[in-house]
Write a protein that holds these residues in place. Structure first.
Motif, PDB file in Angstrom:
ATOM      1  N   THR A  80      -3.593   1.697  -3.181  1.00 17.06           N
ATOM      2  CA  THR A  80      -2.720   0.969  -4.101  1.00 17.06           C
ATOM      3  C   THR A  80      -2.508   1.666  -5.443  1.00 17.06           C
ATOM      4  O   THR A  80      -1.766   1.160  -6.280  1.00 17.06           O
ATOM      5  CB  THR A  80      -3.261  -0.451  -4.370  1.00 17.06           C
ATOM      6  OG1 THR A  80      -4.569  -0.338  -4.949  1.00 17.06           O
ATOM      7  CG2 THR A  80      -3.315  -1.268  -3.085  1.00 17.06           C
ATOM      8  N   SER A  81      -3.156   2.808  -5.661  1.00 15.10           N
ATOM      9  CA  SER A  81      -2.949   3.528  -6.917  1.00 15.10           C
ATOM     10  C   SER A  81      -3.159   5.021  -6.696  1.00 15.10           C
ATOM     11  O   SER A  81      -3.773   5.434  -5.725  1.00 15.10           O
ATOM     12  CB  SER A  81      -3.898   3.019  -8.007  1.00 15.10           C
ATOM     13  OG  SER A  81      -5.233   3.288  -7.656  1.00 15.10           O
TER      14      SER A  81
ATOM     15  N   SER B  29      -0.289   7.645 -14.203  1.00 12.50           N
ATOM     16  CA  SER B  29      -0.660   7.160 -12.872  1.00 12.50           C
ATOM     17  C   SER B  29       0.425   6.241 -12.339  1.00 12.50           C
ATOM     18  O   SER B  29       1.343   5.850 -13.067  1.00 12.50           O
ATOM     19  CB  SER B  29      -1.988   6.406 -12.929  1.00 12.50           C
ATOM     20  OG  SER B  29      -1.870   5.246 -13.736  1.00 12.50           O
ATOM     21  N   LEU B  30       0.315   5.920 -11.055  1.00 14.12           N
ATOM     22  CA  LEU B  30       1.215   4.933 -10.473  1.00 14.12           C
ATOM     23  C   LEU B  30       0.426   3.997  -9.589  1.00 14.12           C
ATOM     24  O   LEU B  30      -0.637   4.333  -9.099  1.00 14.12           O
ATOM     25  CB  LEU B  30       2.380   5.572  -9.713  1.00 14.12           C
ATOM     26  CG  LEU B  30       2.145   6.769  -8.819  1.00 14.12           C
ATOM     27  CD1 LEU B  30       2.123   6.354  -7.370  1.00 14.12           C
ATOM     28  CD2 LEU B  30       3.324   7.701  -9.024  1.00 14.12           C
ATOM     29  N   ALA B  31       0.955   2.781  -9.465  1.00 20.80           N
ATOM     30  CA  ALA B  31       0.285   1.754  -8.666  1.00 20.80           C
ATOM     31  C   ALA B  31       1.337   0.887  -7.992  1.00 20.80           C
ATOM     32  O   ALA B  31       2.469   0.769  -8.472  1.00 20.80           O
ATOM     33  CB  ALA B  31      -0.616   0.894  -9.553  1.00 20.80           C
ATOM     34  N   THR B  32       0.941   0.305  -6.873  1.00 20.06           N
ATOM     35  CA  THR B  32       1.842  -0.620  -6.192  1.00 20.06           C
ATOM     36  C   THR B  32       1.939  -1.905  -7.001  1.00 20.06           C
ATOM     37  O   THR B  32       1.068  -2.224  -7.812  1.00 20.06           O
ATOM     38  CB  THR B  32       1.337  -0.947  -4.774  1.00 20.06           C
ATOM     39  OG1 THR B  32       0.031  -1.527  -4.871  1.00 20.06           O
ATOM     40  CG2 THR B  32       1.295   0.289  -3.894  1.00 20.06           C
TER      41      THR B  32
ATOM     42  N   THR C 243       2.441   1.087 -19.545  1.00 16.63           N
ATOM     43  CA  THR C 243       2.645   0.868 -18.120  1.00 16.63           C
ATOM     44  C   THR C 243       3.920   0.053 -17.974  1.00 16.63           C
ATOM     45  O   THR C 243       4.039  -1.022 -18.558  1.00 16.63           O
ATOM     46  CB  THR C 243       1.456   0.124 -17.488  1.00 16.63           C
ATOM     47  OG1 THR C 243       0.283   0.930 -17.633  1.00 16.63           O
ATOM     48  CG2 THR C 243       1.705  -0.145 -16.007  1.00 16.63           C
TER      49      THR C 243
ATOM     50  N   THR D  87       2.290   4.265 -15.247  1.00 12.29           N
ATOM     51  CA  THR D  87       1.695   4.476 -16.570  1.00 12.29           C
ATOM     52  C   THR D  87       2.090   5.873 -16.994  1.00 12.29           C
ATOM     53  O   THR D  87       1.828   6.850 -16.283  1.00 12.29           O
ATOM     54  CB  THR D  87       0.161   4.317 -16.509  1.00 12.29           C
ATOM     55  OG1 THR D  87      -0.137   2.997 -16.036  1.00 12.29           O
ATOM     56  CG2 THR D  87      -0.463   4.519 -17.874  1.00 12.29           C
TER      57      THR D  87
ATOM     58  N   THR E 274       0.833  -1.196   0.000  1.00 18.74           N
ATOM     59  CA  THR E 274       0.000   0.000   0.000  1.00 18.74           C
ATOM     60  C   THR E 274       0.870   1.249   0.000  1.00 18.74           C
ATOM     61  O   THR E 274       2.010   1.237   0.460  1.00 18.74           O
ATOM     62  CB  THR E 274      -0.921   0.050   1.233  1.00 18.74           C
ATOM     63  OG1 THR E 274      -0.126   0.012   2.415  1.00 18.74           O
ATOM     64  CG2 THR E 274      -1.903  -1.110   1.230  1.00 18.74           C
TER      65      THR E 274
ATOM     66  N   ILE F 125       7.325   0.091  -8.668  1.00 21.72           N
ATOM     67  CA  ILE F 125       6.079   0.816  -8.917  1.00 21.72           C
ATOM     68  C   ILE F 125       5.669   0.530 -10.350  1.00 21.72           C
ATOM     69  O   ILE F 125       6.516   0.498 -11.249  1.00 21.72           O
ATOM     70  CB  ILE F 125       6.254   2.335  -8.710  1.00 21.72           C
ATOM     71  CG1 ILE F 125       6.312   2.671  -7.219  1.00 21.72           C
ATOM     72  CG2 ILE F 125       5.141   3.133  -9.378  1.00 21.72           C
ATOM     73  CD1 ILE F 125       6.444   4.144  -6.893  1.00 21.72           C
TER      74      ILE F 125
END
Length: 159
Positions: free
Chosen positions: A61-62, A87-90, A115, A101, A25, A98
């Motif tokens: 998570t994003s 964007s970024l996400a775990t 991504t 995108t 997270t 990471i």
């Protein structure tokens, strides 16, 4: 007794293999953060450009990158523009990666967008690029490569 011992060992082994994997997270999981850095982007030419980002809509998570700017650095950076929604996400199971995108419309006007999984340092709070390839938006156009660079996002951690 041997049969009971073998059953107990097998039961313990199956429990240890069935342990749940926990999702990573972001911290903070709300609010917004700003970051900046410098990257070497290559398509028809190689340019060293500065990048600014504002990370908003933080979730567990994003997160959306609500503002992004590519500028300065080499002279031709002024014609390189961000492309698409960033964007970024775990990445499940990793506190050092990471899913980013990201996209850019290049000096050849042949945008790339993808991504990619990038390295993340929880201590320095930096995304590090190392020959990350972005697919072309239009089939047949050349891909883009972020050869190297760092974007720092102070205040962001992955738990």
């Amino acid at each position: 007794m041997i049969r009971k011992l073998a059953f107990t060992a097998a039961a313990l082994a199956s429990l240890s293999m069935a342990a749940p994997s926990f999702a990573q997270t972001f911290s903070p999981s709300s609010g917004s953060l700003s970051g900046s850095g410098n990257v070497d982007l290559q398509q028809t030419a190689t340019l060293n450009c500065d990048v600014d980002v504002d990370v908003a809509s933080m979730g567990a998570t994003s997160a959306a990158i609500s503002f992004r700017d590519i500028y300065a650095g080499d002279f031709l950076c002024f014609v390189v523009a961000p492309y698409g929604a960033w964007s970024l996400a775990t990445v499940p199971g990793a506190t050092d990666k990471i899913a980013l995108t990201i996209g850019a419309n290049t000096i050849a006007n042949k945008p790339c967008y993808d991504t990619i999984i990038v390295d993340w340092d929880n201590v320095s709070k930096e995304i590090t690029f190392n020959n990350n390839v972005l697919d072309p938006v239009t089939a047949g156009d050349p891909s883009c490569t972020i050869l190297s660079g760092v974007i720092s996002i102070p205040g962001l951690s992955i738990l």
